[in-house]
Motif scaffolding. Structure first.
Motif, PDB file in Angstrom:
ATOM      1  N   ARG A   1      11.495  24.136   7.903  1.00 27.04           N
ATOM      2  CA  ARG A   1      10.964  25.264   9.156  1.00 27.04           C
ATOM      3  C   ARG A   1      11.788  26.667   8.494  1.00 27.04           C
ATOM      4  N   ALA A   2      12.878  26.608   7.138  1.00 26.93           N
ATOM      5  CA  ALA A   2      13.117  27.934   6.968  1.00 26.93           C
ATOM      6  C   ALA A   2      12.648  28.521   6.005  1.00 26.93           C
ATOM      7  N   THR A   3      11.611  27.863   5.529  1.00 25.94           N
ATOM      8  CA  THR A   3      10.072  28.713   4.896  1.00 25.94           C
ATOM      9  C   THR A   3       9.377  29.773   6.098  1.00 25.94           C
ATOM     10  N   GLY A   4       9.684  29.607   7.451  1.00 24.65           N
ATOM     11  CA  GLY A   4       8.693  30.617   8.335  1.00 24.65           C
ATOM     12  C   GLY A   4       7.261  30.515   7.999  1.00 24.65           C
ATOM     13  N   LEU A   5       6.942  28.884   7.689  1.00 24.25           N
ATOM     14  CA  LEU A   5       5.562  28.716   7.255  1.00 24.25           C
ATOM     15  C   LEU A   5       4.576  29.102   8.457  1.00 24.25           C
ATOM     16  N   VAL A   6       3.600  30.059   8.442  1.00 23.09           N
ATOM     17  CA  VAL A   6       2.449  29.963   9.938  1.00 23.09           C
ATOM     18  C   VAL A   6       1.401  29.567   9.332  1.00 23.09           C
TER      19      VAL A   6
ATOM     20  N   ILE B   1       6.441  23.371  -2.993  1.00 22.46           N
ATOM     21  CA  ILE B   1       5.022  24.123  -2.413  1.00 22.46           C
ATOM     22  C   ILE B   1       5.142  23.090  -0.629  1.00 22.46           C
ATOM     23  N   PHE B   2       5.181  23.913   0.068  1.00 21.93           N
ATOM     24  CA  PHE B   2       5.162  23.540   1.696  1.00 21.93           C
ATOM     25  C   PHE B   2       4.009  23.196   2.132  1.00 21.93           C
ATOM     26  N   LEU B   3       4.086  22.693   3.263  1.00 21.66           N
ATOM     27  CA  LEU B   3       2.379  22.452   4.008  1.00 21.66           C
ATOM     28  C   LEU B   3       2.343  21.984   5.289  1.00 21.66           C
ATOM     29  N   ARG B   4       1.810  22.337   6.321  1.00 26.17           N
ATOM     30  CA  ARG B   4       1.705  21.509   7.735  1.00 26.17           C
ATOM     31  C   ARG B   4       0.504  20.804   8.227  1.00 26.17           C
ATOM     32  N   THR B   5       0.904  20.197   8.686  1.00 26.02           N
ATOM     33  CA  THR B   5      -0.520  19.092   8.904  1.00 26.02           C
ATOM     34  C   THR B   5      -0.466  18.833  10.332  1.00 26.02           C
ATOM     35  N   LYS B   6      -1.480  17.839  11.565  1.00 23.32           N
ATOM     36  CA  LYS B   6      -1.294  16.843  11.826  1.00 23.32           C
ATOM     37  C   LYS B   6      -1.447  15.983  11.859  1.00 23.32           C
ATOM     38  N   PRO B   7      -1.052  14.775  12.099  1.00 20.68           N
ATOM     39  CA  PRO B   7      -2.037  13.341  11.632  1.00 20.68           C
ATOM     40  C   PRO B   7      -3.426  13.017  11.889  1.00 20.68           C
ATOM     41  N   GLY B   8      -3.815  12.706  11.094  1.00 19.26           N
ATOM     42  CA  GLY B   8      -5.716  12.771  10.831  1.00 19.26           C
ATOM     43  C   GLY B   8      -5.825  12.793   8.792  1.00 19.26           C
ATOM     44  N   THR B   9      -6.931  13.309   8.726  1.00 19.13           N
ATOM     45  CA  THR B   9      -7.152  12.119   7.281  1.00 19.13           C
ATOM     46  C   THR B   9      -6.128  13.653   6.112  1.00 19.13           C
ATOM     47  N   LYS B  10      -6.015  14.558   6.317  1.00 22.32           N
ATOM     48  CA  LYS B  10      -5.081  14.848   5.242  1.00 22.32           C
ATOM     49  C   LYS B  10      -3.855  14.804   4.842  1.00 22.32           C
ATOM     50  N   LEU B  11      -3.277  13.831   6.074  1.00 20.50           N
ATOM     51  CA  LEU B  11      -2.312  13.557   5.994  1.00 20.50           C
ATOM     52  C   LEU B  11      -2.106  12.266   5.593  1.00 20.50           C
ATOM     53  N   ALA B  12      -2.833  11.412   6.121  1.00 14.56           N
ATOM     54  CA  ALA B  12      -3.545  10.145   5.615  1.00 14.56           C
ATOM     55  C   ALA B  12      -3.276   9.314   4.419  1.00 14.56           C
ATOM     56  N   GLU B  13      -3.928  11.083   3.400  1.00 10.90           N
ATOM     57  CA  GLU B  13      -4.553  10.751   2.405  1.00 10.90           C
ATOM     58  C   GLU B  13      -3.429  11.061   1.264  1.00 10.90           C
ATOM     59  N   VAL B  14      -2.555  12.372   2.124  1.00  8.82           N
ATOM     60  CA  VAL B  14      -0.970  12.683   0.969  1.00  8.82           C
ATOM     61  C   VAL B  14      -0.433  10.751   1.303  1.00  8.82           C
ATOM     62  N   THR B  15      -0.532  10.571   2.255  1.00 12.03           N
ATOM     63  CA  THR B  15       0.501   8.981   2.714  1.00 12.03           C
ATOM     64  C   THR B  15      -0.064   7.702   1.779  1.00 12.03           C
TER      65      THR B  15
ATOM     66  N   ASP C   1      -2.505  25.279  15.664  1.00 10.05           N
ATOM     67  CA  ASP C   1      -3.376  24.358  16.440  1.00 10.05           C
ATOM     68  C   ASP C   1      -2.342  23.061  16.375  1.00 10.05           C
ATOM     69  N   GLY C   2      -0.560  23.218  16.771  1.00 14.56           N
ATOM     70  CA  GLY C   2      -0.174  21.157  16.564  1.00 14.56           C
ATOM     71  C   GLY C   2       0.331  20.704  15.369  1.00 14.56           C
ATOM     72  N   LYS C   3       0.096  21.468  14.538  1.00 13.08           N
ATOM     73  CA  LYS C   3       0.554  21.218  13.176  1.00 13.08           C
ATOM     74  C   LYS C   3       2.495  21.024  13.179  1.00 13.08           C
ATOM     75  N   THR C   4       2.544  19.897  13.168  1.00 12.58           N
ATOM     76  CA  THR C   4       3.966  19.383  13.396  1.00 12.58           C
ATOM     77  C   THR C   4       4.564  18.592  12.203  1.00 12.58           C
ATOM     78  N   VAL C   5       3.513  18.064  11.555  1.00 15.11           N
ATOM     79  CA  VAL C   5       4.129  17.519  10.477  1.00 15.11           C
ATOM     80  C   VAL C   5       3.726  18.026   8.732  1.00 15.11           C
ATOM     81  N   TRP C   6       5.290  18.002   8.630  1.00 13.56           N
ATOM     82  CA  TRP C   6       5.403  18.541   7.487  1.00 13.56           C
ATOM     83  C   TRP C   6       4.935  18.168   5.999  1.00 13.56           C
ATOM     84  N   VAL C   7       4.657  18.551   5.184  1.00 14.46           N
ATOM     85  CA  VAL C   7       4.595  18.259   3.605  1.00 14.46           C
ATOM     86  C   VAL C   7       4.799  18.676   2.812  1.00 14.46           C
TER      87      VAL C   7
END
Lengths: 138, 138
Positions: free
Chosen positions: A104-109, A51-65, A114-120
């Motif tokens: 990126r090859a997944t083409g996920l939109v 499963i591929f997700l995109r996020t911004k630095p913030g809560t979601k990303l922090a939790e995952v890390t 809104d600037g989700k540059t981080v891939w998970v």
């Protein structure tokens, strides 16, 4: 009750779970930090049984890390039939070029572009799914 | 990009969150036991600023009893607008007659009416909601 169709649950094969995931765009990510669950709706892509997700630095990303064990759920609820698939596994913020290219090859939109540059990426340890058919008394 | 509508997020007031919850039947419950998140789609009723669920003795119930901190999410995803509400709080299996009467008064009918005789009530510590409007590039 005795003459009405009974509600039923069917366990889905993993292959069918992936087929269902491939047809959806939005899921819900559950994380847990210090015993506190969080839940987020997220846009996703399923590819190569991950499963591929995109996020911004913030809560979601922090939790995952901090706490990479996640549960990810996708469902489709209908009046006469529904299904739900849950993927449990480890989430990883992608940093290597090869991983990012694959993501990126997944083409996920994302729903909100809104600037989700981080891939998970979630690598599953368990994939389970159920199909539910309600009885007529609903 | 500059001529296209930009994606936007609006934070919802708690009152609006409850109005939105009242119009939906299915949410997703996230629990956490020993750092491992779980997520379940569940039928629910919102009443008196609390969330009521029904379950059978089993995994979901066991998780709530062991670790009552939960997150509960409801959303509605559309092409031009979406919303998501998250309720965080403590879940409690109801045992007192007065509590059970209050729960039954919600009239909650589960999607799968398969012997869910145990009532669970979530008392919120935090209710948050967002409305999302995607940009045109979607």
């Amino acid at each position: 009750m005795s003459t009405q169709p009974q509600p039923s649950q069917t366990v889905l094969a993993e292959e069918e779970c992936w087929e269902l995931l491939a047809g959806q765009k939005i899921g819900r990510l559950a994380t847990s930090v210090a015993g506190e669950p969080e839940i987020f709706p997220v846009s996703f892509a399923a590819a190569d049984q991950r499963i591929f997700l995109r996020t911004k630095p913030g809560t979601k990303l922090a939790e995952v890390t901090i706490s990479p064990r996640v549960a990810f759920e996708v469902d489709e609820i209908g009046d006469t039939s529904s299904w739900s698939v849950v993927v449990k596994g480890r989430a990883q913020v992608l940093e290597r070029d090869a991983d990012l290219d694959e993501a990126r090859a997944t083409g996920l939109v994302s729903y909100l572009e809104d600037g989700k540059t981080v891939w998970v990426r979630i690598t599953p340890s368990e994939v389970s799914g159920r199909r539910l058919v309600p009885g007529e008394q609903r």
